[in-house]
Design a protein around this motif. Structure first.
Motif, mmCIF file in Angstrom:
data_model
loop_
_atom_site.group_PDB
_atom_site.id
_atom_site.type_symbol
_atom_site.label_atom_id
_atom_site.label_comp_id
_atom_site.label_asym_id
_atom_site.label_seq_id
_atom_site.Cartn_x
_atom_site.Cartn_y
_atom_site.Cartn_z
ATOM 1 N N PHE A 177 0.827 -1.206 0.000
ATOM 2 C CA PHE A 177 0.000 0.000 0.000
ATOM 3 C C PHE A 177 0.865 1.262 0.000
ATOM 4 O O PHE A 177 0.653 2.181 -0.798
ATOM 5 C CB PHE A 177 -0.924 -0.008 1.225
ATOM 6 C CG PHE A 177 -1.859 1.180 1.285
ATOM 7 C CD1 PHE A 177 -3.110 1.116 0.698
ATOM 8 C CD2 PHE A 177 -1.479 2.357 1.915
ATOM 9 C CE1 PHE A 177 -3.972 2.207 0.745
ATOM 10 C CE2 PHE A 177 -2.330 3.451 1.960
ATOM 11 C CZ PHE A 177 -3.582 3.374 1.382
ATOM 12 N N PHE A 178 1.856 1.295 0.885
ATOM 13 C CA PHE A 178 2.684 2.495 0.993
ATOM 14 C C PHE A 178 3.602 2.660 -0.219
ATOM 15 O O PHE A 178 3.890 3.791 -0.633
ATOM 16 C CB PHE A 178 3.490 2.476 2.284
ATOM 17 C CG PHE A 178 2.662 2.753 3.517
ATOM 18 C CD1 PHE A 178 1.958 3.941 3.633
ATOM 19 C CD2 PHE A 178 2.567 1.831 4.541
ATOM 20 C CE1 PHE A 178 1.180 4.203 4.749
ATOM 21 C CE2 PHE A 178 1.804 2.081 5.663
ATOM 22 C CZ PHE A 178 1.101 3.269 5.775
ATOM 23 N N LEU A 179 4.072 1.556 -0.781
ATOM 24 C CA LEU A 179 4.848 1.653 -2.014
ATOM 25 C C LEU A 179 4.024 2.285 -3.125
ATOM 26 O O LEU A 179 4.492 3.163 -3.856
ATOM 27 C CB LEU A 179 5.328 0.265 -2.452
ATOM 28 C CG LEU A 179 6.548 -0.336 -1.763
ATOM 29 C CD1 LEU A 179 6.800 -1.751 -2.286
ATOM 30 C CD2 LEU A 179 7.779 0.527 -1.992
ATOM 31 N N THR A 180 2.776 1.840 -3.248
ATOM 32 C CA THR A 180 1.904 2.359 -4.295
ATOM 33 C C THR A 180 1.607 3.835 -4.075
ATOM 34 O O THR A 180 1.568 4.623 -5.038
ATOM 35 C CB THR A 180 0.590 1.560 -4.340
ATOM 36 O OG1 THR A 180 0.886 0.168 -4.501
ATOM 37 C CG2 THR A 180 -0.283 2.014 -5.499
ATOM 38 N N GLU A 181 1.420 4.231 -2.819
ATOM 39 C CA GLU A 181 1.163 5.649 -2.548
ATOM 40 C C GLU A 181 2.332 6.502 -3.002
ATOM 41 O O GLU A 181 2.139 7.539 -3.647
ATOM 42 C CB GLU A 181 0.914 5.856 -1.050
ATOM 43 C CG GLU A 181 0.288 7.216 -0.705
ATOM 44 C CD GLU A 181 1.226 8.391 -0.903
ATOM 45 O OE1 GLU A 181 0.767 9.462 -1.329
ATOM 46 O OE2 GLU A 181 2.445 8.228 -0.647
ATOM 47 N N GLU A 182 3.547 6.074 -2.670
ATOM 48 C CA GLU A 182 4.724 6.855 -3.041
ATOM 49 C C GLU A 182 4.880 6.939 -4.557
ATOM 50 O O GLU A 182 5.258 7.972 -5.099
ATOM 51 C CB GLU A 182 5.979 6.230 -2.421
ATOM 52 C CG GLU A 182 6.084 6.406 -0.920
ATOM 53 C CD GLU A 182 6.412 7.827 -0.524
ATOM 54 O OE1 GLU A 182 6.750 8.632 -1.402
ATOM 55 O OE2 GLU A 182 6.323 8.143 0.675
ATOM 56 N N LEU A 183 4.609 5.847 -5.249
ATOM 57 C CA LEU A 183 4.816 5.811 -6.693
ATOM 58 C C LEU A 183 3.735 6.599 -7.437
ATOM 59 O O LEU A 183 4.033 7.337 -8.381
ATOM 60 C CB LEU A 183 4.843 4.361 -7.176
ATOM 61 C CG LEU A 183 6.087 3.566 -6.757
ATOM 62 C CD1 LEU A 183 5.861 2.077 -6.921
ATOM 63 C CD2 LEU A 183 7.298 4.007 -7.561
ATOM 64 N N THR A 184 2.480 6.454 -7.030
ATOM 65 C CA THR A 184 1.412 7.205 -7.695
ATOM 66 C C THR A 184 1.504 8.693 -7.374
ATOM 67 O O THR A 184 0.973 9.522 -8.116
ATOM 68 C CB THR A 184 0.025 6.685 -7.285
ATOM 69 O OG1 THR A 184 -0.080 6.676 -5.851
ATOM 70 C CG2 THR A 184 -0.224 5.283 -7.830
ATOM 71 N N ALA A 185 2.182 9.049 -6.276
ATOM 72 C CA ALA A 185 2.313 10.456 -5.902
ATOM 73 C C ALA A 185 3.020 11.261 -6.981
ATOM 74 O O ALA A 185 2.766 12.459 -7.136
ATOM 75 C CB ALA A 185 3.071 10.590 -4.578
ATOM 76 N N VAL A 186 3.908 10.628 -7.749
ATOM 77 C CA VAL A 186 4.632 11.341 -8.804
ATOM 78 C C VAL A 186 3.643 11.943 -9.801
ATOM 79 O O VAL A 186 3.751 13.120 -10.179
ATOM 80 C CB VAL A 186 5.610 10.398 -9.537
ATOM 81 C CG1 VAL A 186 6.304 11.129 -10.688
ATOM 82 C CG2 VAL A 186 6.645 9.847 -8.567
ATOM 83 N N ALA A 187 2.663 11.145 -10.220
ATOM 84 C CA ALA A 187 1.670 11.630 -11.180
ATOM 85 C C ALA A 187 0.581 12.460 -10.508
ATOM 86 O O ALA A 187 0.112 13.455 -11.073
ATOM 87 C CB ALA A 187 1.044 10.448 -11.915
ATOM 88 N N LEU A 188 0.162 12.075 -9.297
ATOM 89 C CA LEU A 188 -0.950 12.769 -8.643
ATOM 90 C C LEU A 188 -0.553 14.139 -8.119
ATOM 91 O O LEU A 188 -1.364 15.075 -8.158
ATOM 92 C CB LEU A 188 -1.500 11.895 -7.506
ATOM 93 C CG LEU A 188 -2.169 10.592 -7.951
ATOM 94 C CD1 LEU A 188 -2.602 9.771 -6.744
ATOM 95 C CD2 LEU A 188 -3.361 10.873 -8.861
ATOM 96 N N GLN A 189 0.678 14.296 -7.638
ATOM 97 C CA GLN A 189 1.124 15.617 -7.197
ATOM 98 C C GLN A 189 1.150 16.594 -8.365
ATOM 99 O O GLN A 189 0.848 17.780 -8.199
ATOM 100 C CB GLN A 189 2.512 15.520 -6.568
ATOM 101 C CG GLN A 189 2.517 14.969 -5.159
ATOM 102 C CD GLN A 189 3.910 14.852 -4.580
ATOM 103 O OE1 GLN A 189 4.907 15.005 -5.289
ATOM 104 N NE2 GLN A 189 4.001 14.575 -3.301
ATOM 105 N N ARG A 190 1.534 16.095 -9.535
ATOM 106 C CA ARG A 190 1.578 16.948 -10.722
ATOM 107 C C ARG A 190 0.172 17.429 -11.091
ATOM 108 O O ARG A 190 0.008 18.464 -11.749
ATOM 109 C CB ARG A 190 2.202 16.157 -11.876
ATOM 110 C CG ARG A 190 2.615 16.964 -13.054
ATOM 111 C CD ARG A 190 3.665 16.285 -13.905
ATOM 112 N NE ARG A 190 3.599 14.850 -13.904
ATOM 113 C CZ ARG A 190 2.826 14.120 -14.707
ATOM 114 N NH1 ARG A 190 2.029 14.727 -15.572
ATOM 115 N NH2 ARG A 190 2.843 12.809 -14.657
ATOM 116 N N ARG A 191 -0.840 16.694 -10.659
ATOM 117 C CA ARG A 191 -2.221 17.072 -10.913
ATOM 118 C C ARG A 191 -2.819 17.879 -9.755
ATOM 119 O O ARG A 191 -4.008 18.176 -9.759
ATOM 120 C CB ARG A 191 -3.051 15.807 -11.158
ATOM 121 C CG ARG A 191 -2.739 15.119 -12.477
ATOM 122 C CD ARG A 191 -3.251 13.679 -12.465
ATOM 123 N NE ARG A 191 -3.275 13.096 -13.800
ATOM 124 C CZ ARG A 191 -2.222 12.577 -14.415
ATOM 125 N NH1 ARG A 191 -1.035 12.574 -13.808
ATOM 126 N NH2 ARG A 191 -2.319 12.057 -15.617
#
Length: 282
Positions: A177-191
């Protein structure tokens, strides 16, 4: 349960994407290599001096008779190294993403442009230093949450039977779960999606998250594998972020919303987060 397979397919699609884009893959390896050197050094220190630390931390056992003293401190040394290894897995992604922020931002944008029907990608209007600050701040919050879970699971590991069966499974699911949060953050922060909204998105699709992150967490336990999987993991997480936000891709447009990795997008869906998520007004 279908989402488990969907999440795993996003992981595979990300690896296939970087395999087709060798230059992006090469640049994406650099942050992971730097982080790997740092973590290997830390684990070597723990392996060499972990027993000395345990001896210093347990003076009350100095007078215990053999073999109880050796067994007790030996068990604690093994558990200490296991905890260090777990923390390495939990924090490796956060540290690597922080070191490689410019690399992975560029990679994620290229993935978005490649799959977007109009060839565009959301862009952050924040300066680089501000992006690094936001990323570092959010990563620290996630690491604190992960540490709380790690300590809890470490304590539960002493419970007979459950500590050797159920707890390790929960540990890998938490790691995923935490790995996925960190990785998706790259795209979601940009949004412009803030941390609380990102966590809400992921909790709403837990099986999708576990399907993506848990196999990745298991793979990260193999030495050096994390370095080579990180670029593809960022690419796959970008694709999954589009799914979480209901953004359309070329594939879903061509198949009427039923193609790709089993996503839930529908044609004509806006590429911006829905109102309950809300942009982050940094």
């Amino acid at each position: 349960m279908r989402d488990l397979g969907v999440g795993f397919r996003y992981l595979l699609k990300g690896q296939r994407w970087v395999a087709r884009h060798g230059k992006q893959y090469g640049f994406g390896l650099l942050p992971g290599l730097i982080t790997l050197v740092l973590y290997v050094g830390a684990l070597l220190v723990l392996g060499l001096w972990g027993a000395d630390f345990v001896g210093w931390a347990t003076p009350f056992a100095d007078d215990w008779s053999s073999p109880w003293l050796g067994l007790f401190r030996g068990l604690l040394t093994v558990l200490l190294f296991a905890l260090g290894l777990l923390l390495s897995v939990l924090t490796f992604t956060a540290v690597t993403l922080l070191i490689g922020q410019p690399f992975y931002e560029s990679l994620s944008e290229k993935v978005d442009r490649d799959v977007s029907p109009d060839g565009t990608a959301p862009e952050s209007d924040l300066p680089l230093w501000r992006e690094l600050w936001v990323s570092g701040r959010d990563s620290l919050r996630i690491v604190v949450r992960a540490l709380v879970w790690a300590v809890l699971l470490f304590a539960l590991g002493f419970v007979p039977f459950l500590g050797q069966t159920v707890v390790p499974v929960i540990g890998f699911m938490v790691t995923g779960f935490f790995l996925t949060e960190e990785l998706t953050a790259v795209a979601l922060q940009r949004r412009g999606v803030e941390l609380r909204a990102r966590l809400a998105l992921l909790r709403g699709r837990r099986t999708l998250v576990w399907g993506f992150g848990t196999p990745l967490g298991l793979a990260f336990l193999v030495p050096f594998v994390a370095v080579f999987l990180m670029p593809g993991a960022v690419a796959g997480a970008t694709l999954m972020a589009r799914d979480l936000l209901g953004e359309e891709t070329r594939e879903t447009r061509e198949t009427g919303g039923h193609g790709g990795a089993g996503t839930s997008e529908t044609p004509g869906t806006s590429s911006r987060p829905s109102p309950p998520i809300g942009p982050n007004a940094h």
